[in-house]
Design an enzyme around this catalytic site. Structure first.
Site, mmCIF file in Angstrom:
data_model
loop_
_atom_site.group_PDB
_atom_site.id
_atom_site.type_symbol
_atom_site.label_atom_id
_atom_site.label_comp_id
_atom_site.label_asym_id
_atom_site.label_seq_id
_atom_site.Cartn_x
_atom_site.Cartn_y
_atom_site.Cartn_z
ATOM 1 N N CYS A 1 0.303 3.483 2.821
ATOM 2 C CA CYS A 1 0.548 3.290 3.869
ATOM 3 C C CYS A 1 1.884 3.482 4.250
ATOM 4 O O CYS A 1 2.427 3.741 5.156
ATOM 5 C CB CYS A 1 0.588 1.219 3.806
ATOM 6 N N CYS B 1 0.699 -0.839 0.641
ATOM 7 C CA CYS B 1 -0.418 0.103 0.203
ATOM 8 C C CYS B 1 1.019 1.041 0.261
ATOM 9 O O CYS B 1 1.464 1.873 0.209
ATOM 10 C CB CYS B 1 -0.885 0.209 1.432
#
Length: 128
Positions: free
Chosen positions: A33, A30
């Protein structure tokens, strides 16, 4: 204080045994992230945040935990105070917004919240 990795086995105990717990639900693939990780890590090391547990849940490794927490988008940040979920929001926060959230959680008066929870539990118990 560095971040702590949580699993399905350690999640509940960590949340219940600490006054304030922030949990970052993330995954290695991600992009947002990965952008949020250094911001979160830096906040975990600030002296003002002593006593707060900064935890991470790898949603790939802990799919059942992510499912139980109703994680549908990552990163998702959750904040628990005195064992009660007081904040949950997907998306990477900038440093200033994360620090603002931490200050709000620290200042939160839990007495009315716990009273409301008790009232809801009592009224739900009466509706059998």
């Amino acid at each position: 204080m560095a971040t702590t990795d949580l699993t399905a086995q350690t999640f509940e105990k960590t949340v219940l045994d600490n006054d304030i717990v922030l949990v970052d639900f993330w995954a290695a693939w991600c992009g947002p992230c990965r952008q949020f990780a250094p911001v979160y890590e830096a906040a975990s090391k600030e002296a003002d945040n002593e006593g707060i547990v900064f935890a991470k849940v790898d949603t790939e490794a802990e799919q059942s935990l992510a499912g139980a927490a109703n994680i549908t988008s990552i990163p998702t940040l959750m904040a628990f105070k005195e064992g009660v979920l007081v904040f949950s929001q997907p998306g990477a926060l900038p440093q200033s917004a994360l620090q603002n959230l931490i200050e709000q959680v620290k200042a939160l008066d839990m007495a009315p919240i716990k009273e409301q929870i008790a009232q809801e539990a009592a009224s739900a118990g009466g509706e059998a």
